[in-house]
Design a protein around this motif. Structure first.
Motif, PDB file in Angstrom:
ATOM      1  N   ALA A  39      50.663 100.564  59.829  1.00 35.70           N
ATOM      2  CA  ALA A  39      50.360 101.176  58.538  1.00 35.70           C
ATOM      3  C   ALA A  39      50.164 102.680  58.660  1.00 35.70           C
ATOM      4  O   ALA A  39      50.554 103.449  57.782  1.00 35.70           O
ATOM      5  CB  ALA A  39      49.111 100.528  57.943  1.00 35.70           C
ATOM      6  N   ARG A  40      49.577 103.122  59.771  1.00 37.44           N
ATOM      7  CA  ARG A  40      49.398 104.564  59.984  1.00 37.44           C
ATOM      8  C   ARG A  40      50.738 105.278  60.073  1.00 37.44           C
ATOM      9  O   ARG A  40      50.907 106.377  59.538  1.00 37.44           O
ATOM     10  CB  ARG A  40      48.581 104.806  61.261  1.00 37.44           C
ATOM     11  CG  ARG A  40      47.112 104.466  61.112  1.00 37.44           C
ATOM     12  CD  ARG A  40      46.368 104.653  62.415  1.00 37.44           C
ATOM     13  NE  ARG A  40      44.943 104.388  62.257  1.00 37.44           N
ATOM     14  CZ  ARG A  40      44.067 104.334  63.236  1.00 37.44           C
ATOM     15  NH1 ARG A  40      44.478 104.542  64.497  1.00 37.44           N
ATOM     16  NH2 ARG A  40      42.800 104.078  63.005  1.00 37.44           N
ATOM     17  N   LEU A  61      53.704 110.805  53.464  1.00 39.76           N
ATOM     18  CA  LEU A  61      52.883 111.478  52.461  1.00 39.76           C
ATOM     19  C   LEU A  61      52.586 112.913  52.858  1.00 39.76           C
ATOM     20  O   LEU A  61      52.404 113.785  51.998  1.00 39.76           O
ATOM     21  CB  LEU A  61      51.562 110.718  52.254  1.00 39.76           C
ATOM     22  CG  LEU A  61      51.598 109.503  51.337  1.00 39.76           C
ATOM     23  CD1 LEU A  61      50.232 108.819  51.311  1.00 39.76           C
ATOM     24  CD2 LEU A  61      52.018 109.890  49.928  1.00 39.76           C
ATOM     25  N   PHE A  62      52.523 113.179  54.150  1.00 37.01           N
ATOM     26  CA  PHE A  62      52.169 114.512  54.623  1.00 37.01           C
ATOM     27  C   PHE A  62      53.356 115.238  55.253  1.00 37.01           C
ATOM     28  O   PHE A  62      53.518 116.438  55.060  1.00 37.01           O
ATOM     29  CB  PHE A  62      51.014 114.408  55.631  1.00 37.01           C
ATOM     30  CG  PHE A  62      49.794 113.759  55.051  1.00 37.01           C
ATOM     31  CD1 PHE A  62      48.860 114.508  54.367  1.00 37.01           C
ATOM     32  CD2 PHE A  62      49.605 112.390  55.150  1.00 37.01           C
ATOM     33  CE1 PHE A  62      47.744 113.922  53.803  1.00 37.01           C
ATOM     34  CE2 PHE A  62      48.489 111.782  54.598  1.00 37.01           C
ATOM     35  CZ  PHE A  62      47.557 112.549  53.917  1.00 37.01           C
ATOM     36  N   SER A  63      54.180 114.520  55.999  1.00 35.42           N
ATOM     37  CA  SER A  63      55.280 115.197  56.688  1.00 35.42           C
ATOM     38  C   SER A  63      56.413 115.591  55.750  1.00 35.42           C
ATOM     39  O   SER A  63      57.185 116.500  56.048  1.00 35.42           O
ATOM     40  CB  SER A  63      55.821 114.313  57.821  1.00 35.42           C
ATOM     41  OG  SER A  63      56.140 113.017  57.359  1.00 35.42           O
ATOM     42  N   ARG A  99      50.245 110.494  64.857  1.00 36.36           N
ATOM     43  CA  ARG A  99      50.975 111.654  65.375  1.00 36.36           C
ATOM     44  C   ARG A  99      52.450 111.336  65.572  1.00 36.36           C
ATOM     45  O   ARG A  99      53.322 112.128  65.207  1.00 36.36           O
ATOM     46  CB  ARG A  99      50.361 112.106  66.701  1.00 36.36           C
ATOM     47  CG  ARG A  99      51.033 113.325  67.302  1.00 36.36           C
ATOM     48  CD  ARG A  99      50.495 113.621  68.684  1.00 36.36           C
ATOM     49  NE  ARG A  99      49.053 113.840  68.667  1.00 36.36           N
ATOM     50  CZ  ARG A  99      48.318 114.030  69.762  1.00 36.36           C
ATOM     51  NH1 ARG A  99      48.903 113.999  70.950  1.00 36.36           N
ATOM     52  NH2 ARG A  99      47.021 114.227  69.668  1.00 36.36           N
ATOM     53  N   LYS A 100      52.732 110.183  66.135  1.00 35.12           N
ATOM     54  CA  LYS A 100      54.122 109.802  66.369  1.00 35.12           C
ATOM     55  C   LYS A 100      54.880 109.594  65.064  1.00 35.12           C
ATOM     56  O   LYS A 100      56.056 109.945  64.943  1.00 35.12           O
ATOM     57  CB  LYS A 100      54.189 108.534  67.223  1.00 35.12           C
ATOM     58  CG  LYS A 100      53.549 108.666  68.584  1.00 35.12           C
ATOM     59  CD  LYS A 100      54.222 109.756  69.409  1.00 35.12           C
ATOM     60  CE  LYS A 100      53.565 109.888  70.773  1.00 35.12           C
ATOM     61  NZ  LYS A 100      54.133 110.995  71.566  1.00 35.12           N
ATOM     62  N   GLY A 101      54.186 109.027  64.054  1.00 34.74           N
ATOM     63  CA  GLY A 101      54.833 108.805  62.764  1.00 34.74           C
ATOM     64  C   GLY A 101      55.204 110.110  62.081  1.00 34.74           C
ATOM     65  O   GLY A 101      56.312 110.259  61.555  1.00 34.74           O
ATOM     66  N   ILE A 129      55.809 104.359  50.310  1.00 35.34           N
ATOM     67  CA  ILE A 129      54.619 104.036  51.100  1.00 35.34           C
ATOM     68  C   ILE A 129      54.279 102.553  50.975  1.00 35.34           C
ATOM     69  O   ILE A 129      53.945 101.895  51.964  1.00 35.34           O
ATOM     70  CB  ILE A 129      53.422 104.901  50.656  1.00 35.34           C
ATOM     71  CG1 ILE A 129      53.761 106.394  50.821  1.00 35.34           C
ATOM     72  CG2 ILE A 129      52.185 104.539  51.473  1.00 35.34           C
ATOM     73  CD1 ILE A 129      54.148 106.798  52.227  1.00 35.34           C
ATOM     74  N   GLY A 130      54.393 102.014  49.751  1.00 34.80           N
ATOM     75  CA  GLY A 130      54.076 100.600  49.559  1.00 34.80           C
ATOM     76  C   GLY A 130      54.969  99.700  50.388  1.00 34.80           C
ATOM     77  O   GLY A 130      54.500  98.737  51.010  1.00 34.80           O
ATOM     78  N   THR A 131      56.265 100.001  50.426  1.00 34.88           N
ATOM     79  CA  THR A 131      57.185  99.174  51.202  1.00 34.88           C
ATOM     80  C   THR A 131      56.984  99.385  52.698  1.00 34.88           C
ATOM     81  O   THR A 131      57.124  98.446  53.488  1.00 34.88           O
ATOM     82  CB  THR A 131      58.645  99.471  50.818  1.00 34.88           C
ATOM     83  OG1 THR A 131      58.781  99.382  49.399  1.00 34.88           O
ATOM     84  CG2 THR A 131      59.594  98.489  51.463  1.00 34.88           C
TER      85      THR A 131
END
Length: 208
Positions: free
Chosen positions: A42-43, A49-51, A110-112, A157-159
């Motif tokens: 999930a992370r 959302l940020f990248s 971080r990896k995401g 994000i939901g998916t």
């Protein structure tokens, strides 16, 4: 109101496509979930959302400065149509998800973020599809632009979160016919979005 619902539906379709189309972020979500549990997956799934923000902001600034050039914006719309057509064609031809293309690692957040912001598909999407659509929606109304972004990120994000949950409990779905048919339906929807972008581009160029 019609424009709001149209851009909301466009955002929903593109957000679903971005989250389900096989790529490095999707593989990382699945592998982190399988290796470290759904919370880690999930992370990774929340990373866009940020990248996405710096890439989206830069594309919006550049294209807004060039928005008075109808021919240039028409060419951008046509380029976006080609990009979405490729996404759609890839979805139509998609097979079972491959969960082995990225080695599982810790430090999921971080990896995401790193995986997403260095993903050329994400940069190409915002340059040719996402940012032009936001500007087109905003030209109609602020509500239409907000509806597009809401639809896009809610589904994206939901998916992603659903993918993390599924890969932890129903890995067989991702490697079976259910996933393949989901991708085919999504591919057909993307073809419709591509046709809409193509029509917009031709209209801006005075060819339709």
């Amino acid at each position: 109101m019609h424009d709001v619902s149209t851009f909301l539906l466009t955002g929903v379709t593109l957000g679903l496509a971005a989250s389900l189309t096989p790529g490095p972020l999707q593989a990382l979500i699945c592998l982190q979930t399988i290796t470290h549990g759904p919370r880690e997956g999930a992370r990774v799934g929340m990373a866009p959302l940020f990248s996405d923000l710096p890439v989206m902001a830069l594309c919006l600034l550049v294209l807004d400065a060039l928005s008075g050039q109808a021919w240039l914006m028409g060419c951008v719309s046509l380029a976006g149509a080609v990009v979405v057509l490729r996404f759609g064609w890839g979805s139509l031809r998609a097979g079972p998800a491959d969960l082995s293309c990225i080695p599982a690692q810790a430090q999921s957040w971080r990896k995401g973020v790193a995986t997403n912001i260095l993903n050329p598909k994400m940069i190409l999407f915002w340059a040719t599809v996402g940012a032009p659509t936001v500007l087109q929606a905003y030209a109609s109304s602020a509500a239409a632009a907000a509806a597009f972004l809401l639809g896009f990120y809610t589904l994206l994000i939901g998916t992603n979160l659903a993918l993390a949950w599924l890969s932890g409990r129903f890995t067989r779905f991702l490697s079976g016919p259910g996933y393949v048919w989901t991708m085919r339906v999504l591919g057909a929807l993307l073809m419709l979005v591509a046709l809409r972008l193509m029509w917009d581009g031709l209209s801006r160029l005075g060819l339709a």
